[in-house]
Motif scaffolding. Structure first.
Motif, PDB file in Angstrom:
ATOM      1  N   GLU A   1       0.815  -1.212   0.000  1.00  0.00           N
ATOM      2  CA  GLU A   1       0.000   0.000   0.000  1.00  0.00           C
ATOM      3  C   GLU A   1       0.853   1.267   0.000  1.00  0.00           C
ATOM      4  O   GLU A   1       1.836   1.370   0.743  1.00  0.00           O
ATOM      5  N   PHE A   2       0.451   2.193  -0.847  1.00  0.00           N
ATOM      6  CA  PHE A   2       1.066   3.508  -0.899  1.00  0.00           C
ATOM      7  C   PHE A   2      -0.038   4.540  -0.712  1.00  0.00           C
ATOM      8  O   PHE A   2      -1.204   4.276  -0.995  1.00  0.00           O
ATOM      9  N   GLU A   3       0.346   5.696  -0.243  1.00  0.00           N
ATOM     10  CA  GLU A   3      -0.638   6.766  -0.116  1.00  0.00           C
ATOM     11  C   GLU A   3      -1.288   7.009  -1.471  1.00  0.00           C
ATOM     12  O   GLU A   3      -0.619   6.991  -2.501  1.00  0.00           O
ATOM     13  N   TRP A   4      -2.599   7.220  -1.477  1.00  0.00           N
ATOM     14  CA  TRP A   4      -3.306   7.416  -2.735  1.00  0.00           C
ATOM     15  C   TRP A   4      -2.732   8.620  -3.481  1.00  0.00           C
ATOM     16  O   TRP A   4      -2.595   9.707  -2.923  1.00  0.00           O
ATOM     17  N   GLY A   5      -2.387   8.387  -4.723  1.00  0.00           N
ATOM     18  CA  GLY A   5      -1.788   9.433  -5.542  1.00  0.00           C
ATOM     19  C   GLY A   5      -0.273   9.424  -5.517  1.00  0.00           C
ATOM     20  O   GLY A   5       0.368  10.121  -6.302  1.00  0.00           O
ATOM     21  N   LEU A   6       0.325   8.610  -4.637  1.00  0.00           N
ATOM     22  CA  LEU A   6       1.782   8.502  -4.558  1.00  0.00           C
ATOM     23  C   LEU A   6       2.254   7.431  -5.536  1.00  0.00           C
ATOM     24  O   LEU A   6       1.582   6.415  -5.742  1.00  0.00           O
ATOM     25  N   SER A   7       3.411   7.628  -6.123  1.00  0.00           N
ATOM     26  CA  SER A   7       3.942   6.672  -7.082  1.00  0.00           C
ATOM     27  C   SER A   7       4.315   5.356  -6.419  1.00  0.00           C
ATOM     28  O   SER A   7       4.690   5.315  -5.244  1.00  0.00           O
ATOM     29  N   VAL A   8       4.225   4.289  -7.197  1.00  0.00           N
ATOM     30  CA  VAL A   8       4.619   2.958  -6.729  1.00  0.00           C
ATOM     31  C   VAL A   8       6.143   2.896  -6.618  1.00  0.00           C
ATOM     32  O   VAL A   8       6.866   3.333  -7.512  1.00  0.00           O
ATOM     33  N   ASP A   9       6.619   2.344  -5.514  1.00  0.00           N
ATOM     34  CA  ASP A   9       8.050   2.156  -5.288  1.00  0.00           C
ATOM     35  C   ASP A   9       8.432   0.769  -5.805  1.00  0.00           C
ATOM     36  O   ASP A   9       8.073  -0.251  -5.213  1.00  0.00           O
ATOM     37  N   LEU A  10       9.170   0.726  -6.907  1.00  0.00           N
ATOM     38  CA  LEU A  10       9.505  -0.560  -7.532  1.00  0.00           C
ATOM     39  C   LEU A  10      10.410  -1.413  -6.655  1.00  0.00           C
ATOM     40  O   LEU A  10      10.372  -2.650  -6.733  1.00  0.00           O
ATOM     41  N   GLU A  11      11.227  -0.801  -5.820  1.00  0.00           N
ATOM     42  CA  GLU A  11      12.077  -1.578  -4.923  1.00  0.00           C
ATOM     43  C   GLU A  11      11.236  -2.373  -3.935  1.00  0.00           C
ATOM     44  O   GLU A  11      11.551  -3.523  -3.618  1.00  0.00           O
ATOM     45  N   LYS A  12      10.165  -1.774  -3.463  1.00  0.00           N
ATOM     46  CA  LYS A  12       9.276  -2.473  -2.530  1.00  0.00           C
ATOM     47  C   LYS A  12       8.514  -3.592  -3.251  1.00  0.00           C
ATOM     48  O   LYS A  12       8.240  -4.642  -2.673  1.00  0.00           O
ATOM     49  N   VAL A  13       8.175  -3.355  -4.512  1.00  0.00           N
ATOM     50  CA  VAL A  13       7.541  -4.412  -5.309  1.00  0.00           C
ATOM     51  C   VAL A  13       8.491  -5.589  -5.438  1.00  0.00           C
ATOM     52  O   VAL A  13       8.106  -6.754  -5.255  1.00  0.00           O
ATOM     53  N   LYS A  14       9.735  -5.285  -5.751  1.00  0.00           N
ATOM     54  CA  LYS A  14      10.761  -6.333  -5.897  1.00  0.00           C
ATOM     55  C   LYS A  14      10.911  -7.131  -4.607  1.00  0.00           C
ATOM     56  O   LYS A  14      10.986  -8.366  -4.628  1.00  0.00           O
ATOM     57  N   GLU A  15      10.956  -6.430  -3.474  1.00  0.00           N
ATOM     58  CA  GLU A  15      11.110  -7.100  -2.172  1.00  0.00           C
ATOM     59  C   GLU A  15       9.965  -8.068  -1.909  1.00  0.00           C
ATOM     60  O   GLU A  15      10.188  -9.197  -1.442  1.00  0.00           O
ATOM     61  N   LYS A  16       8.742  -7.645  -2.202  1.00  0.00           N
ATOM     62  CA  LYS A  16       7.584  -8.517  -1.974  1.00  0.00           C
ATOM     63  C   LYS A  16       7.626  -9.732  -2.899  1.00  0.00           C
ATOM     64  O   LYS A  16       7.318 -10.856  -2.480  1.00  0.00           O
ATOM     65  N   LEU A  17       8.007  -9.518  -4.137  1.00  0.00           N
ATOM     66  CA  LEU A  17       8.066 -10.632  -5.094  1.00  0.00           C
ATOM     67  C   LEU A  17       9.148 -11.635  -4.704  1.00  0.00           C
ATOM     68  O   LEU A  17       8.991 -12.841  -4.921  1.00  0.00           O
ATOM     69  N   GLU A  18      10.230 -11.162  -4.141  1.00  0.00           N
ATOM     70  CA  GLU A  18      11.310 -12.060  -3.709  1.00  0.00           C
ATOM     71  C   GLU A  18      10.858 -12.990  -2.595  1.00  0.00           C
ATOM     72  O   GLU A  18      11.435 -14.066  -2.406  1.00  0.00           O
ATOM     73  N   GLU A  19       9.826 -12.580  -1.855  1.00  0.00           N
ATOM     74  CA  GLU A  19       9.282 -13.420  -0.786  1.00  0.00           C
ATOM     75  C   GLU A  19       8.368 -14.514  -1.332  1.00  0.00           C
ATOM     76  O   GLU A  19       7.995 -15.436  -0.604  1.00  0.00           O
ATOM     77  N   GLY A  20       8.006 -14.404  -2.618  1.00  0.00           N
ATOM     78  CA  GLY A  20       7.196 -15.424  -3.272  1.00  0.00           C
ATOM     79  C   GLY A  20       5.721 -15.082  -3.315  1.00  0.00           C
ATOM     80  O   GLY A  20       5.158 -14.622  -2.313  1.00  0.00           O
ATOM     81  N   ALA A  21       5.116 -15.273  -4.485  1.00  0.00           N
ATOM     82  CA  ALA A  21       3.676 -15.047  -4.657  1.00  0.00           C
ATOM     83  C   ALA A  21       3.239 -15.696  -5.949  1.00  0.00           C
ATOM     84  O   ALA A  21       4.021 -15.828  -6.901  1.00  0.00           O
ATOM     85  N   LYS A  22       1.976 -16.130  -5.979  1.00  0.00           N
ATOM     86  CA  LYS A  22       1.451 -16.711  -7.213  1.00  0.00           C
ATOM     87  C   LYS A  22       1.126 -15.635  -8.225  1.00  0.00           C
ATOM     88  O   LYS A  22       1.247 -15.846  -9.435  1.00  0.00           O
ATOM     89  N   ALA A  23       0.709 -14.462  -7.732  1.00  0.00           N
ATOM     90  CA  ALA A  23       0.294 -13.402  -8.653  1.00  0.00           C
ATOM     91  C   ALA A  23       0.509 -12.035  -8.020  1.00  0.00           C
ATOM     92  O   ALA A  23       0.643 -11.912  -6.794  1.00  0.00           O
ATOM     93  N   ILE A  24       0.527 -11.033  -8.867  1.00  0.00           N
ATOM     94  CA  ILE A  24       0.589  -9.651  -8.418  1.00  0.00           C
ATOM     95  C   ILE A  24      -0.427  -8.843  -9.212  1.00  0.00           C
ATOM     96  O   ILE A  24      -0.582  -9.050 -10.423  1.00  0.00           O
ATOM     97  N   THR A  25      -1.164  -7.981  -8.540  1.00  0.00           N
ATOM     98  CA  THR A  25      -2.182  -7.177  -9.210  1.00  0.00           C
ATOM     99  C   THR A  25      -1.753  -5.716  -9.255  1.00  0.00           C
ATOM    100  O   THR A  25      -1.103  -5.211  -8.344  1.00  0.00           O
ATOM    101  N   LEU A  26      -2.165  -5.051 -10.327  1.00  0.00           N
ATOM    102  CA  LEU A  26      -1.851  -3.631 -10.509  1.00  0.00           C
ATOM    103  C   LEU A  26      -2.971  -2.955 -11.267  1.00  0.00           C
ATOM    104  O   LEU A  26      -3.491  -3.503 -12.244  1.00  0.00           O
ATOM    105  N   VAL A  27      -3.334  -1.766 -10.833  1.00  0.00           N
ATOM    106  CA  VAL A  27      -4.202  -0.900 -11.621  1.00  0.00           C
ATOM    107  C   VAL A  27      -3.288  -0.022 -12.458  1.00  0.00           C
ATOM    108  O   VAL A  27      -2.531   0.791 -11.925  1.00  0.00           O
ATOM    109  N   HIS A  28      -3.329  -0.219 -13.771  1.00  0.00           N
ATOM    110  CA  HIS A  28      -2.430   0.525 -14.650  1.00  0.00           C
ATOM    111  C   HIS A  28      -2.697   2.024 -14.575  1.00  0.00           C
ATOM    112  O   HIS A  28      -1.795   2.815 -14.351  1.00  0.00           O
TER     113      HIS A  28
END
Length: 383
Positions: free
Chosen positions: A108-135
């Motif tokens: 979660e990021f504050e609404w209107g704040l840009s997505v932090d790709l480093e945090k996305v990477k960290e979560k993915l490294e922990e393992g997940a079947k899927a990731i969702t994004l609103v383009h």
């Protein structure tokens, strides 16, 4: 004021062309007939160009939210982890939908704040079947970095599920190139058809992930849509909203006639015109961008000027015959939003800016009108 005299400038539903409305008055047909199969096939072929994909495309009788639920519910079950990126209302909705079927890992990021790709990477490294994004997060007027997140998802072998509901048909979206496993678009946004339909593209990887699911969706099961869609006469698994199929087909013909390159150029120019006009009136944009994000090219989210409630601006505009949008949830009164999607014309944008200037002058925020309209005109004249 008569609804026919009202200018709809919100982020969907959008005005629908008369020929699209007329299409809905056609007689009913058998939804298991060759005639319906032809409509379905025609829509899917045009949508393949909109999505920029060779993946299967299915049409659901339901809003974009139905497509979102079909996406997460078809691939994720008990025990599966789904990373849900949220920086606005619809990212929150994706998170809530995923939580009905799987274990959600919220990012979660504050609404209107840009997505932090480093945090996305960290979560993915922990393992997940899927990731969702609103383009394209219309609640905040921000375009999120789908291509970059697609690369990260592929690297970590996670399915990439993308809400393209308000970008597909109006901005650059490259489903195959970006590695999007499931993408969704809603009929009432950039495609400019009536509300009530969703189109979903599905990759082979996503279908493979559906195998072995212990519990399945019923009405929005994408495997059921594939079984029906693969028939010699393609069809939907359940009775479709035939008048909406008529309308969608006609709206897609308009998209094809304009051409996606020209359509994207128009959307981008009109949204830039709104932003430029706002700047000329000293109105600040709401989103906070980083190097990977950008302003939405289908809706502009602006901060309410100091001392003015965003809801008052929205209501003042409505009295003047222009329907714009306010903020959602905790952003209500703090922002207002102007849509420029679908078949919006330069005249529509200029009319909206003119009325906004009058509203702001009456509210005492600007001393005179004209600067915003002139600034928007300079951008529109490039078209």
């Amino acid at each position: 004021m008569d609804l026919e005299d009202t200018l709809l400038m919100m982020p969907g539903p959008v005005p629908v062309a008369p020929r699209v409305l007329r299409a809905m008055s056609k007689p009913m047909i058998n939804h298991r007939s060759a005639e319906f199969a032809g409509i379905y096939t025609d829509c899917r072929e045009i949508l393949a160009d909109v999505f920029q994909t060779k993946n299967d495309i299915f049409l659901l009788s339901g809003s974009g939210t139905a497509g979102m639920e079909a996406a997460v519910g078809s691939v994720a079950g008990n025990g599966d982890k789904v990373i849900a990126i949220e920086n606005g209302k619809f990212g929150q909705r994706f998170k809530d939908l995923a939580a009905l079927y799987a274990e959600v890992v919220p990012l979660e990021f504050e609404w209107g704040l840009s997505v932090d790709l480093e945090k996305v990477k960290e979560k993915l490294e922990e393992g997940a079947k899927a990731i969702t994004l609103v383009h394209n997060e219309t609640s905040a007027g921000i375009m999120n970095p789908a291509a970059e997140i697609g690369k990260l998802a592929k690297k970590h072998d996670a399915l990439f599920i993308m809400d393209g509901i308000t970008s597909l048909g109006g901005d650059v979206v490259k489903v195959d190139e970006w590695g999007v496993d499931i993408a969704i678009v809603g009929s009432q946004k950039c495609i400019a058809a009536p509300p009530g339909m969703a189109a979903v593209s599905v990759s082979e990887k996503a279908f493979e992930a559906m195998n072995g699911m212990k519990k399945r969706l019923y009405y929005n099961d994408l495997k059921a849509y594939k079984k029906s869609g693969d028939k010699p006469k393609p069809e939907t698994p359940y009775t479709p909203a035939i008048p909406l199929f008529y309308a969608l087909q006609e709206a897609l013909h308009i998209v094809k006639e304009e051409g996606m390159e020209a359509r994207i150029r128009r959307h981008r120019a009109l949204s830039e015109a709104v932003r430029t006009a706002a700047g000329a009136m000293n109105i600040e944009m709401f989103p906070q961008l980083n190097e990977y994000s950008q302003y939405s090219n289908t809706v502009t989210a602006m901060k309410s000027p100091a001392g003015i409630n965003g809801e008052d601006i929205k209501n003042d505009m409505k009295k003047r015959g222009v329907i714009i949008a306010g903020g959602q949830e905790h952003l209500k009164s703090k922002i207002f939003r102007i849509g420029s999607m679908g078949n919006t014309t330069p005249r529509d944008v200029l009319s909206t800016i003119q009325q906004l200037e009058i509203v702001l002058k009456k509210r005492g925020y600007i001393d005179s009108v004209g600067a915003g309209t002139e600034a928007a005109t300079c951008i529109i004249d490039r078209l």
